[in-house]
Scaffold this active site. Sequence first.
Site, PDB file in Angstrom:
ATOM      1  N   ARG A 170       0.840  -1.204   0.000  1.00 18.96           N
ATOM      2  CA  ARG A 170       0.000   0.000   0.000  1.00 18.96           C
ATOM      3  C   ARG A 170       0.878   1.257   0.000  1.00 18.96           C
ATOM      4  O   ARG A 170       1.114   1.840  -1.053  1.00 18.96           O
ATOM      5  CB  ARG A 170      -0.957  -0.001   1.215  1.00 18.96           C
ATOM      6  CG  ARG A 170      -2.171   0.907   1.037  1.00 18.96           C
ATOM      7  CD  ARG A 170      -1.898   2.398   1.187  1.00 18.96           C
ATOM      8  NE  ARG A 170      -1.329   2.745   2.495  1.00 18.96           N
ATOM      9  CZ  ARG A 170      -0.879   3.963   2.788  1.00 18.96           C
ATOM     10  NH1 ARG A 170      -0.938   4.942   1.892  1.00 18.96           N
ATOM     11  NH2 ARG A 170      -0.350   4.209   3.973  1.00 18.96           N
ATOM     12  N   HIS A 182       4.196   4.282  12.685  1.00 16.23           N
ATOM     13  CA  HIS A 182       4.486   4.267  11.247  1.00 16.23           C
ATOM     14  C   HIS A 182       5.605   5.276  10.989  1.00 16.23           C
ATOM     15  O   HIS A 182       5.381   6.484  11.004  1.00 16.23           O
ATOM     16  CB  HIS A 182       3.211   4.633  10.475  1.00 16.23           C
ATOM     17  CG  HIS A 182       3.381   4.668   8.987  1.00 16.23           C
ATOM     18  ND1 HIS A 182       3.128   3.575   8.191  1.00 16.23           N
ATOM     19  CD2 HIS A 182       3.795   5.651   8.155  1.00 16.23           C
ATOM     20  CE1 HIS A 182       3.365   3.890   6.923  1.00 16.23           C
ATOM     21  NE2 HIS A 182       3.765   5.150   6.867  1.00 16.23           N
ATOM     22  N   CYS A 238       8.618   9.882  -0.168  1.00 14.92           N
ATOM     23  CA  CYS A 238       8.027  10.967   0.615  1.00 14.92           C
ATOM     24  C   CYS A 238       7.347  11.919  -0.357  1.00 14.92           C
ATOM     25  O   CYS A 238       7.990  12.426  -1.275  1.00 14.92           O
ATOM     26  CB  CYS A 238       9.108  11.700   1.404  1.00 14.92           C
ATOM     27  SG  CYS A 238       8.487  13.106   2.356  1.00 14.92           S
ATOM     28  N   ASN A 245       9.562   4.314   3.511  1.00 13.85           N
ATOM     29  CA  ASN A 245       9.275   3.638   4.759  1.00 13.85           C
ATOM     30  C   ASN A 245      10.556   3.009   5.320  1.00 13.85           C
ATOM     31  O   ASN A 245      11.542   2.808   4.619  1.00 13.85           O
ATOM     32  CB  ASN A 245       8.238   2.521   4.507  1.00 13.85           C
ATOM     33  CG  ASN A 245       6.858   3.073   4.271  1.00 13.85           C
ATOM     34  OD1 ASN A 245       6.167   3.463   5.207  1.00 13.85           O
ATOM     35  ND2 ASN A 245       6.445   3.136   3.016  1.00 13.85           N
TER      36      ASN A 245
END
Lengths: 318, 318
Positions: B22, B216, B249, B258
Amino acid sequence: MSADVLSAYPASQLAIREVGLRDGLQMTARWPSTPKKLEWVDREAAAGVRYFEVGSFLPADKVPRFADVREVIAGVSRHPGAHGIALALNQRGATDALATGVQEITLVISASEAHNAANVRRTQEQSLAEIANVVRLRDEAGSATIINAGIAMAFGCSLSGAVPEDAVLRMIDRCLEAGVDMVGVADTVGYAGPRQVASLCRRIADRLGPLPYVLHLHDTRGTGIANAAAALDAGCRILDASLAGLGGCPFAPGATGNVVIEDLVFLAETMGFSTGIDLGKLVALRDIPAGEMPGEALFGALAKAGPPRAMSWQAARP
Amino acid sequence: MSADVLSAYPASQLAIREVGLRDGLQMTARWPSTPKKLEWVDREAAAGVRYFEVGSFLPADKVPRFADVREVIAGVSRHPGAHGIALALNQRGATDALATGVQEITLVISASEAHNAANVRRTQEQSLAEIANVVRLRDEAGSATIINAGIAMAFGCSLSGAVPEDAVLRMIDRCLEAGVDMVGVADTVGYAGPRQVASLCRRIADRLGPLPYVLHLHDTRGTGIANAAAALDAGCRILDASLAGLGGCPFAPGATGNVVIEDLVFLAETMGFSTGIDLGKLVALRDIPAGEMPGEALFGALAKAGPPRAMSWQAARP
């Protein structure tokens, strides 16, 4: 004469040492020209970096990348307050290094007997005797050069596996008994995690009291910055790093190398340390390895994203 | 009916969630075919990963990369004990997601009013009302799906700067009042450092008690793994990460994304957590993004060096 470590590394200031000009160039296919090495020093000094590991004293015909080590040492000493560090692997190299007046000489010994043999073809006892001889040479010369024993494989060894903390602490004691002014511990192959780093740092600090020690981390397996954070939390105040993470790992071709100095400076600033280092100037300096060492991987995240737009972003919490 | 968060996230187990399918595909030029997404899930489940964020419920004609979200949810549910997570940005998406029986739906709200407006064109109050409506829909459907509110920009905002901890804690309270089963906090733009992460995690844990929360993190400026280590030390037990650090980003083109899941698993193992995840299988899985998304940067250090030869390298200390 014992050199004054506390003057060179004031307790009030975090020391981030640029080792790219030595460890960073250890295994690369190319290396910067001497003028570009000097430009690297000049621009990084202007960015606020004070500590530079600049090369190894080795036979120039065998290791041409460090043939200009004397010129780079002289280049560092042009900057008031800057501190040059050179490696020496034996008494002959140390004699040559002492003659330059370099501020610090690092001698390497391994926490692992197997790696010491593989790296310098000596037993640990022989290396300790060599270290004691270099200290004697320094004292006889009336030199103020700091003698630093860098203890490799202090967090695990790719040849012999785990390295107990007690063995590292014993080696620190032995090096100090041999007369060195300070010690460093290195995660040579990037085995350490942050809890291990915190634990060893705390024990070293308990042993050494106000005498600072160097932590030389590699980012071989992605834990470099996390380990640096753990070390800072545990009171470590001297950390090695390199521009763009130059350095690699002799036991893992293609692996990431030293901790990326740009990322380390950002980390330290987020943790409340005033590094005095200008991140923009540091990032701009990557043009030197990019231009002089084509094909060499340049690592680091901060350089891709830039600093947060407002560097005061931390100020308002909680 | 309130969904059972503690069954989905047992307190005894660190949950490392794969968000590459995702968040990792949110901005990429290409994305894996549906069979390759399913192979990704199958092989990563076989490697020991249990949590998969698999897509967003958005109009398939506008966001084709997530058009197969139902098939990927079904692919996750083929694996006993595996847990699927889907994003929904509004009631319509949530209705569609609930119809699939996915284990968890994440709704996003920002800790920053400016970013909430930019991201979803709603005020925070409007987003909170939407969240409450989704919870009502879930309850009316008699569904056991967990509703999770993911709070973006919880560590600083690229639009409005610093985000006080108190504002994040108030937003957590508001989300829980709106009926969500759990919350997450996101360092959406990679501004956080480890001391900031530790501080917020401790305050969240004080507020939530045994109810776990998601962290996260992004590695935009190189602090991702250090922040994860700080969070683990502060008791956080649910961490997001992505294969090869896919993700980027939105505010810094070319930046790292991530936290790299391979590096995070290695970090956690060095810290004494038994992740149950096979690092070799995880690293091998990089062939899917490498093959399906040519030109996409794959990040991570562990994949280059491999795990230490003896994974028992930590065992002997001190």
